[in-house]
Design a protein around this motif. Sequence first.
Motif, mmCIF file in Angstrom:
data_model
loop_
_atom_site.group_PDB
_atom_site.id
_atom_site.type_symbol
_atom_site.label_atom_id
_atom_site.label_comp_id
_atom_site.label_asym_id
_atom_site.label_seq_id
_atom_site.Cartn_x
_atom_site.Cartn_y
_atom_site.Cartn_z
ATOM 1 N N LYS A 1 26.534 -28.115 14.019
ATOM 2 C CA LYS A 1 25.366 -27.480 13.400
ATOM 3 C C LYS A 1 24.566 -26.683 14.418
ATOM 4 O O LYS A 1 24.060 -25.599 14.121
ATOM 5 C CB LYS A 1 24.478 -28.548 12.755
ATOM 6 N N SER A 2 24.458 -27.254 15.626
ATOM 7 C CA SER A 2 23.662 -26.533 16.626
ATOM 8 C C SER A 2 24.347 -25.232 17.002
ATOM 9 O O SER A 2 23.690 -24.223 17.240
ATOM 10 C CB SER A 2 23.426 -27.415 17.845
ATOM 11 N N PHE B 1 18.124 -25.343 11.835
ATOM 12 C CA PHE B 1 19.104 -25.864 12.775
ATOM 13 C C PHE B 1 18.421 -26.432 13.997
ATOM 14 O O PHE B 1 17.340 -26.001 14.377
ATOM 15 C CB PHE B 1 20.091 -24.769 13.192
ATOM 16 N N ARG B 2 19.093 -27.446 14.581
ATOM 17 C CA ARG B 2 18.573 -27.997 15.828
ATOM 18 C C ARG B 2 19.491 -27.567 16.940
ATOM 19 O O ARG B 2 20.700 -27.748 16.860
ATOM 20 C CB ARG B 2 18.585 -29.527 15.748
ATOM 21 N N PHE B 3 18.930 -26.979 17.958
ATOM 22 C CA PHE B 3 19.771 -26.626 19.098
ATOM 23 C C PHE B 3 18.932 -26.676 20.358
ATOM 24 O O PHE B 3 17.701 -26.737 20.301
ATOM 25 C CB PHE B 3 20.412 -25.243 18.921
ATOM 26 N N TYR C 1 26.128 -23.439 14.951
ATOM 27 C CA TYR C 1 25.808 -22.518 13.867
ATOM 28 C C TYR C 1 24.397 -21.950 14.028
ATOM 29 O O TYR C 1 24.128 -20.799 13.733
ATOM 30 C CB TYR C 1 25.931 -23.224 12.517
ATOM 31 N N GLY C 2 23.498 -22.809 14.507
ATOM 32 C CA GLY C 2 22.130 -22.346 14.758
ATOM 33 C C GLY C 2 22.123 -21.167 15.702
ATOM 34 O O GLY C 2 21.501 -20.134 15.441
ATOM 35 N N TYR C 3 22.894 -21.319 16.817
ATOM 36 C CA TYR C 3 22.971 -20.191 17.750
ATOM 37 C C TYR C 3 23.569 -18.964 17.075
ATOM 38 O O TYR C 3 23.197 -17.829 17.341
ATOM 39 C CB TYR C 3 23.803 -20.554 18.978
ATOM 40 N N GLY C 4 24.530 -19.236 16.155
ATOM 41 C CA GLY C 4 25.135 -18.126 15.428
ATOM 42 C C GLY C 4 24.100 -17.344 14.627
ATOM 43 O O GLY C 4 24.125 -16.119 14.609
#
Lengths: 305, 323
Positions: A17-18, B130-132, A20-23
């Motif tokens: 998921k993280s 989103f968590r990053f 995808y977040g960067y995506g």
Amino acid sequence: MMKNKKTRKKMSYEKQKSLYGYGFIGLWMIGTLVFFIIPLFESLLYSFQNVNPQSGGMKGDWVGFSNYITAFARDPHYRTYLFDVTADMLRTTPIILIFSLFSAVLINQRFKGRAFVRAVFFLPVIVASGPVYSVITGDMSTSGAEGAAQFSTVFETDMVTELLEFTGIYGLSQTLTETIKHTIDSIFAIVWKSGVQILVFLAALQNIPPSAREAAQLEGATSWEYFWKITFPYVSPVILANLIFTVVDSFTDSGNKVMGRIIAMQNDWKYGVAAAMVWSYFVIVMIIIGILFLIAGKHIYYEVE
Amino acid sequence: MTRKEQKVAVRARQQKHLSLMSKEQISYVKRKKAVEMIWRIFRFLIISGLCFVILYPLLFMISCAFRDKNDMNDPTVMWIPRHLTLDVIKETASAMKLGKTLVNTLVINIGCSLLQVISSAVTGYGFARFRFRGKNILFGIVILMILVPPQVILLPQYDLFNSLGMINTPWTMYLPAMTANGIKSGIMIFIFRQFFRGLPRELEDAACLDGCGPFRTFAEIMVPNALSSFLTVFLFAVVWYWNDYYVCNSFFSSNQTLALTIKNIQPVLNAALFNDASLRVSAREYVVWTQAACLISISPMLVMYVFLQKYFTEGIERSGLVG
């Protein structure tokens, strides 16, 4: 192929998921690096350099703090403009906030033609950020058109002093009269700059649950008490948002005097000094916003959910 | 029962109520009524005054733009022109090269607004759901984008575009818009983040269980739910791009957009109307032409506002910025 699949399976859901977040923010990250972060640092560098535009781009020699010294000590206007703009901001911001809260309470009431009045009140949002506004306020130099003054002086007559003298008030303290005069003089500017703030306050007012109103009525609260005990606490979280918005708005307004001075310096090819001016202005405003945050943060009521 | 009879009945009932009340109660009711009446008058005065302050410049523009040449020099004509004509508008429009400028403005405006709304929606969604690692720092940069005035970074940006040979091309506007770095994009990202945070998480969970990837979820589930919010942000983007003259001024050397033309209205008018930039015109004529130019340049926005007013005002209320 197999190995790839295996690692993929091992990768946790969270990690996936993280990624995808960067995506999702990737495009913005690239753009920000190129169009925001790097230019930001470059302009910080410029402020310490003697910048000369050349065919291949900008070339600078390190000169330390001399640009800042030029900006503050040698420039004939910068310091006074800086003081004026800051003082003006500190003076008009509370007035804009009070005015927009007042207007929001006003248009939140029921009366005939409310839809029309609302539409008119938000009209400045559309016009005020553009060059037309500076034509309206007469900031634009109309050299060769001196007679034009009579068209735009409707709001500039010295009504305040006359009114005060008419009502027999003479010995009012100087600063108070000045403030009142300034307020009345700038009513036009205040009304024209409060569009968004009124909108935000209005939205907050409509979020007040009807039960609160009913309870207040049952307890026999007057409208005055209702405003201070119910309305004000409910809108107080947005006050901070509006406060910051107002400050930032007046600070980044390309029509204000400091910005004008900076643009003039840039047109003069004095990029180093211009950068120094921008950065010192920016730091001062950030300090002001920080102080406002500290003060306002203590007095705000947040509804516990 | 006719209306009149109804009214009489109501009054009779009120009389009955009054007769039941003590003296103090009656005076209380009367006082309350009087206060309400005064407040109504007071409110009417304030509201009409404020409306006048806001509408005054627009009325003045309209009054100027449609008046005849003779009315310009007639000091008795203040508001309502004696002879209505479109001449001034036509002359100003040709001086502004309206056709070409308008097309230019629209192409840049619509293109940039669309690109920027899409790119900031995608970015806002990324921040909302989103968590990053480094999310807080990155979001801090978004806030910084709101706070830093464009003047700070325009010069290095000019350098960059200059070295790419893009000065005087629309790419100087499109590229930042495409990557959510255009005019006021910080605020737009912020609004979208707030909005997407307010949507229920179940929407995505359901899509995920059905085997829908995040990008497809965004495009097929979240976007349709956010359409009204998209429209609002798009409208604001159109207005901001329409009104911007500062950024354009840095990247274009000629008056390619309407806002730029207005900013430099004086030389434009002088050059076109009199073919002689040094000529001094009568102040009144000058004012009339300037006002006509202003009217022309904001009328598209006004028309848009009149028809889509609902989306401007309701959009902010629903964007989640409040409450």
